[in-house]
Write a protein that holds these residues in place. Structure first.
Motif, mmCIF file in Angstrom:
data_model
loop_
_atom_site.group_PDB
_atom_site.id
_atom_site.type_symbol
_atom_site.label_atom_id
_atom_site.label_comp_id
_atom_site.label_asym_id
_atom_site.label_seq_id
_atom_site.Cartn_x
_atom_site.Cartn_y
_atom_site.Cartn_z
ATOM 1 N N THR A 103 1.859 4.004 -1.605
ATOM 2 C CA THR A 103 1.405 3.131 -0.610
ATOM 3 C C THR A 103 1.191 1.651 -0.881
ATOM 4 O OG1 THR A 103 -0.042 5.154 0.197
ATOM 5 C CG2 THR A 103 -0.590 3.093 0.942
ATOM 6 N N PHE A 104 0.695 1.200 -2.022
ATOM 7 C CA PHE A 104 0.426 0.095 -2.313
ATOM 8 C C PHE A 104 1.229 -0.652 -3.501
ATOM 9 C CE2 PHE A 104 -3.661 1.993 -1.067
ATOM 10 C CZ PHE A 104 -3.766 1.348 -0.054
ATOM 11 N N ASN A 107 -11.046 7.020 0.719
ATOM 12 C CA ASN A 107 -10.139 6.048 1.620
ATOM 13 C C ASN A 107 -10.558 4.729 1.641
ATOM 14 O OD1 ASN A 107 -8.414 8.325 2.149
ATOM 15 N ND2 ASN A 107 -9.423 8.641 4.280
ATOM 16 N N CYS A 144 -2.021 5.914 -4.380
ATOM 17 C CA CYS A 144 -1.885 4.555 -4.364
ATOM 18 C C CYS A 144 -0.672 4.294 -4.774
ATOM 19 C CB CYS A 144 -3.153 4.248 -5.453
ATOM 20 S SG CYS A 144 -4.668 4.385 -4.828
ATOM 21 N N MET A 161 2.017 -2.583 4.906
ATOM 22 C CA MET A 161 2.042 -2.077 3.410
ATOM 23 C C MET A 161 3.268 -2.731 2.901
ATOM 24 S SD MET A 161 0.725 1.891 3.750
ATOM 25 C CE MET A 161 2.254 2.494 4.907
ATOM 26 N N SER A 212 -10.268 2.990 -2.217
ATOM 27 C CA SER A 212 -8.789 2.688 -2.775
ATOM 28 C C SER A 212 -8.335 1.625 -1.829
ATOM 29 C CB SER A 212 -8.264 3.618 -2.793
ATOM 30 O OG SER A 212 -8.039 4.410 -1.525
ATOM 31 N N THR A 213 -8.413 1.675 -0.326
ATOM 32 C CA THR A 213 -7.960 0.821 0.481
ATOM 33 C C THR A 213 -8.529 -0.568 0.532
ATOM 34 O OG1 THR A 213 -7.516 2.592 1.961
ATOM 35 C CG2 THR A 213 -7.361 0.346 3.061
ATOM 36 N N THR A 214 -9.893 -0.572 0.422
ATOM 37 C CA THR A 214 -10.365 -2.030 0.279
ATOM 38 C C THR A 214 -9.892 -2.836 -0.917
ATOM 39 O OG1 THR A 214 -12.128 -1.183 1.631
ATOM 40 C CG2 THR A 214 -12.672 -3.191 0.309
ATOM 41 N N ASP A 228 -6.227 11.025 -3.675
ATOM 42 C CA ASP A 228 -6.436 9.488 -3.650
ATOM 43 C C ASP A 228 -5.778 8.581 -4.495
ATOM 44 O OD1 ASP A 228 -7.837 7.849 -1.631
ATOM 45 O OD2 ASP A 228 -8.363 6.949 -3.592
ATOM 46 N N ILE A 251 -1.711 -5.950 0.782
ATOM 47 C CA ILE A 251 -1.481 -5.955 2.287
ATOM 48 C C ILE A 251 -1.141 -7.188 2.647
ATOM 49 C CG2 ILE A 251 -2.399 -5.178 4.270
ATOM 50 C CD1 ILE A 251 -1.660 -2.788 2.678
#
Length: 272
Positions: free
Chosen positions: A85-86, A204, A82, A222, A207-209, A78, A217
Motif C-alpha cells: 500500500t505504501f 487501520n 503496509c 497511494m 498505520s495509515t496515519t 495490518d 501519500i
C-alpha cells in the motif's frame, strides 16, 4: 488484580439458537454499529501513541505488533499490507503472533500462555530503543503479550497496546495504552467479533496515519504503492493521467519504465 473483563460478560441476547437467520444478522449488525463510537472515545489515546511512533519511524526505527490468536492475526494483516500500500520495506512494520507463522492459520495450543517467548520473538529482530512495540490483546490478560511489553519497558523500548478491557494488566503495562470498551459480545466471549473489529479499526488508523505523516501519500493517493497486479497498475495509470494530463498510453509507457507512480509524476513535473 480485580478488574471487570467486559469482553467476557454475558451477551445481551439469549437463546441465539432459536433466532431466525434474519434476527441473528440484525442483532449482530446492531452490536457492530456501536464499535466506531467506542473507538471514537479512544481517539486521544490513539493520537498519543501515533505521536510516539512517527518520530521513531522517521529516524529509521520500526513498528512491531505482537499478539496471540485473532489479535495476533490482525496485527500481521495490518503489517503485511503496509509494503504494497505504501511502498515501505517489509521490515518497517512487523507483526508477530504467539506460536509463530503456523498460528496464522491454525491455533497453537498454549502458545499465548508463555511468559518468555514474546521477548524471544522480538529479540529475533534485534529489537532496540529505536523501535515501538504495540501489544494487541482484547482481554488484556495474554501472558505472551504482557511479558513482552514488560521486557520492552525494562529495556527502554516504547510500548503501546490495543485492548478492550479497562484496567487490564496489559493496559497498565503499556506506556501508551489504547482501550476501546466495546462491551459484551453477541456470542459471549467471542472477542473476534466487536473487539476484533475495534482492533482492526485502530490498526487501520495507526498505520495509515503514520504513513501519511511519513509522506507516503500525495493528496489522497497511494503514489508509493507497489504495482504488483493489474488492478494496481491500472490505478497507477489513472493517477499519472490525473496528475499530469498525459494520455493513457503515455502514462502507461512511463509507468512501465519507472515502476513507480510518484517517480513518474515527479519526473513529469520537473520537465515542465
Amino acid at each position: 488484580m480485580n478488574f471487570t473483563k467486559t469482553t467476557e460478560a454475558d451477551s445481551y441476547y439469549e437463546h441465539l439458537e432459536n433466532m431466525s437467520v434474519g434476527a441473528i444478522l440484525s442483532n449482530i449488525n446492531k452490536e457492530d454499529k456501536t464499535v466506531p463510537y467506542a473507538v471514537e472515545k479512544a481517539l486521544p489515546q490513539i493520537e498519543n501513541l501515533i505521536n510516539e511512533i512517527v518520530p521513531k519511524l522517521k529516524s529509521g526505527g520500526r513498528l512491531f505488533y505482537i499478539g496471540a490468536g485473532t489479535s495476533g492475526r490482525l496485527g500481521i494483516v495490518d503489517a503485511s499490507e503496509c509494503p504494497p500500500t505504501f511502498g515501505v520495506d517489509h521490515n518497517v512494520v512487523i507483526g508477530l503472533i504467539a506460536g509463530g507463522d503456523i498460528a496464522i492459520r491454525k491455533a497453537v495450543e498454549f502458545a499465548e500462555d508463555s511468559t518468555t517467548q514474546g521477548w524471544v520473538d522480538l529479540n529475533g529482530y534485534q529489537i532496540s530503543k529505536n523501535d515501538v512495540v504495540i501489544g494487541i490483546a482484547a482481554s488484556g490478560t495474554t501472558p505472551y503479550v504482557i511479558s513482552a511489553l514488560d521486557q520492552c519497558n525494562a529495556h527502554g523500548i516504547t510500548t503501546g497496546c490495543i485492548t478492550c478491557n479497562e484496567g487490564s494488566p496489559l493496559a497498565l503495562t503499556a506506556q501508551f495504552p489504547i482501550v476501546v470498551i466495546v462491551g459484551p459480545e453477541f456470542v459471549t466471549g467471542s472477542s473476534r467479533m466487536k473487539a476484533g473489529t475495534a482492533q482492526k479499526l485502530v490498526l487501520n488508523m495507526i498505520s495509515t496515519t503514520c504513513m501519511i505523516q511519513l509522506g507516503k501519500i500525495k493528496g489522497n493517493k497511494m503514489v508509493d504503492m507497489q504495482l504488483s497486479n493489474e488492478k494496481l497498475i491500472e490505478r497507477g495509470i489513472q493517477m499519472v493521467m490525473k496528475e499530469t494530463g498525459l494520455s493513457q498510453s503515455d502514462a502507461q509507457s512511463l509507468l512501465e519504465k519507472h515502476k513507480n507512480v510518484r517517480d513518474v509524476i515527479n519526473l513529469f513535473q520537473k520537465d515542465e
